[in-house]
Structures are given as structure tokens and as C-alpha cells.
Design an enzyme around this catalytic site. Structure first.
Site, PDB file in Angstrom:
ATOM      1  N   SER A   1       3.561   3.230  -3.599  1.00  0.00           N
ATOM      2  CA  SER A   1       4.750   3.965  -4.419  1.00  0.00           C
ATOM      3  C   SER A   1       4.586   5.768  -4.678  1.00  0.00           C
ATOM      4  O   SER A   1       3.727   5.813  -3.892  1.00  0.00           O
ATOM      5  CB  SER A   1       4.915   3.684  -5.615  1.00  0.00           C
ATOM      6  OG  SER A   1       6.425   4.497  -6.352  1.00  0.00           O
TER       7      SER A   1
ATOM      8  N   LYS B   1      11.440   4.584  -3.610  1.00  0.00           N
ATOM      9  CA  LYS B   1       9.825   5.214  -4.966  1.00  0.00           C
ATOM     10  C   LYS B   1      10.211   4.100  -6.168  1.00  0.00           C
ATOM     11  O   LYS B   1       9.623   3.375  -6.542  1.00  0.00           O
ATOM     12  CB  LYS B   1       9.078   5.967  -4.477  1.00  0.00           C
ATOM     13  CG  LYS B   1       8.988   6.209  -3.332  1.00  0.00           C
ATOM     14  CD  LYS B   1       7.911   4.415  -2.566  1.00  0.00           C
ATOM     15  CE  LYS B   1       7.225   5.160  -0.851  1.00  0.00           C
ATOM     16  NZ  LYS B   1       6.183   4.020  -0.297  1.00  0.00           N
TER      17      LYS B   1
END
Ligand code: COA
Length: 260
Positions: free
Chosen positions: A146, A164
Site C-alpha cells: 500500500s 491505496k
């Protein structure tokens, strides 16, 4: 800095790594190989796959490479099926395929925003979904790469921040839904990592020193920092860790993640 984990902690495991040819997840794939895993890697770019496969094999590892765009569910399903045909199973899935560029929100087209969300967020879901049955069989695990851009706000990164944030939501939701199958789902949120194509493209060289001063540990991360976190989270040392996204950023996000 050395890897902190003993050799062979992933001995016998099969790891399926998207974006596994280059950059951060390319490093993670190599670290997994050193830890004893057999690799399956995907990328959109065949030339990158060939180079990584050659590196892994020259260093005594096994690497199965498939060209696949994570946005294309049929291509992802095919890559998973071919991997299972090749190795007989999948124990670990790493979602590393990502897209990024800097762009002001008012200049970003709807398709530009959607393209990054498609690669990062939908791509992560596609791979998790397509790998579910295999992970259920192996009581395997997922590691989603992420970012920290969305914890506060990062100018010129609205598309990646949204994408993300979605990846982090996928990590949490799947950890809850699939924990009962013995599948652990975690993530890593890297801060600024040097020597990656992404950082070269995203960070103008004149800003590197300024940004370094704003990182509490006063240095950029290295790919090996993410490799160590990935080895920890996918090893039995983390067998009761489920649903977290481990921030590996030297403390950077606490002071803000804007580039300028
Ligand atoms: N600034 C603004 N918009 C951009 C852009 C940029 N630098 N790069 C692409 N876009 C927009 C395009 O204009 C297009 O939108 P439009 O149709 O409205 O014009 C949309 O994004 C899709 O671009 P396209 O080049 O067709 O997509 P792609 O699938 O070939 O590429 C990207 C995907 C955009 C993520 C590309 O940057 C990429 O492939 N990067 C390499 C991988 C990567 O970024 N890895 C992550 C490292 S951190």
C-alpha cells in the site's frame, strides 16, 4: 544493511507476486527466493519478467513468469491457474502491481484517476479473489503493498491516495472474512524508498535532500527494509498477525507526505 531473517524461513512455500519483476516487489520476490520460496511472478512487461526470472534462476531459485495485467480478471485467473499447474499450489500472494504519476487534481482526467484505481485497487481485489480457493487449500496468506499517502493528504497524488485507501480496506475486510479459512491478510505501507523507478519518476532530485530532512530517521528507506518487513509478515513469526498494514517509513507520514 543485511536481511535480518534466517535462511529458509519460507522453505517449501510457493509465492505468487504481482509486479514481481522490478522495484519494491521485485526485491521482495528475490528475498522470498533467498528464504527458500519458489516464485511465480507477473508483470505487464515481458522483458522485465525475463530479466528477473534469469536473476532468480542464476541464484539457485525457481521462477515461473506470466505476463498479466492485474486489471484483466481473465488474465489474472489464467496466471493463477498456470501457477497451480506448474507448482501444484500457492501459499503466499503478494499484490505489488501499481501505477503512479504526479498530477494535480484539476488536471487529472477521469480516465487517469480510474486507471490507477483499476491497477492498484481492482487489481488487488482481482488477484485475491482469483487466488482464494488455492489459499483456502494451503491456509495461505496475502500481503498487499500500500502507501501512506492517504493517512493525511498528499498533493498531486489524489488518484494513488484513493487507490491505496481502497487497498487498505481490502486488507482489513479480507482479514475478517477469510481468517476463518486460516488465510492471513496483511499489508505493508512503504514510505519513500530509494533506488526504485517510482521514486526516480516521482521525486525531482532537488527535493530529495529537503524530503530527507523531514523523515524522522533522516534517511530514505531501502528496498531491503521492505523485504525484511515482507519476510516477517509472511513467516510463521507473524502467525497471529492478521489485518494490519505495517508502516515502514522511518516515521515519515507523521510529519506529512507531500513532496514539495
Ligand atoms: N499525468 C496525468 N495523466 C496521466 C499521466 C500523467 N503523468 N500518465 C497517464 N495519465 C493518464 C492518461 O492521460 C490517460 O488518461 P486519458 O485517457 O484521459 O488521457 C490515463 O492516465 C491512462 O493512461 P495510459 O498511459 O493509457 O495507461 P497505461 O495503462 O498504459 O499506464 C500508468 C498506466 C498511467 C499508471 C502508467 O503511469 C504506468 O504504466 N506506469 C508504470 C508503472 C508504475 O507507475 N509503477 C508504479 C511505480 S511507483
Amino acid at each position: 544493511m543485511d536481511k535480518i531473517f534466517a535462511d529458509n524461513i519460507l522453505q517449501g512455500k510457493v509465492a505468487f507476486v504481482t509486479g514481481g519483476a522490478t522495484g519494491i516487489t521485485g526485491g521482495v520476490a528475490r528475498a522470498f527466493m533467498e528464504a527458500g520460496a519458489r516464485l511465480a511472478i507477473t508483470s505487464r512487461k515481458e522483458e522485465n519478467l525475463i530479466a528477473q526470472k534469469q536473476f532468480i534462476e542464476e541464484n539457485g531459485g525457481e521462477c515461473f513468469a506470466v505476463v498479466a495485467d492485474v486489471r484483466d480478471y481473465a488474465a489474472v485467473e489464467n496466471a493463477i491457474a498456470k501457477t497451480v499447474e506448474h507448482y501444484g499450489k500457492i501459499d503466499i500472494v503478494v499484490n505489488g502491481a501499481a501505477g503512479n504519476f504526479l498530477c494535480k487534481a484539476e488536471e487529472l482526467s477521469a480516465n487517469g484517476f480510474g486507471t490507477v484505481v483499476d491497477i492498484d485497487t481492482k487489481g488487488t481485489f482481482n488477484v485475491c479473489r482469483a487466488a482464494f480457493e488455492e489459499l483456502k487449500k494451503s491456509k495461505g496468506q496475502i500481503l498487499n503493498i500500500s502507501a501512506t499517502l492517504h493517512y493525511l493528504a498528499t498533493p498531486m497524488q489524489i488518484h494513488v491516495s484513493a487507490a491505496k485507501a481502497g487497498v487498505d480496506a481490502i486488507t482489513r475486510n479480507l482479514s475478517v472474512e477469510w481468517g476463518r479459512h486460516g488465510i492471513r491478510v496483511n499489508g505493508i505501507a512503504p514510505g519513500p524508498i530509494e533506488d526504485t523507478e517510482g521514486m526516480k519518476r516521482l521525486l525531482p532530485p532537488e527535493l530529495k535532500e529537503k524530503l530527507t530532512r523531514r523523515i524522522p530517521l533522516q534517511r530514505f528507506g531501502r528496498i531491503v527494509d521492505i523485504e525484511n518487513a515482507a519476510l516477517f509478515l509472511t513467516s510463521d513469526a507473524a502467525s497471529y498477525i492478521n489485518g494490519i498494514t505495517l508502516v515502514v517509513d522511518g516515521g515519515q507520514w507523521l510529519l506529512g507526505t507531500s513532496f514539495g
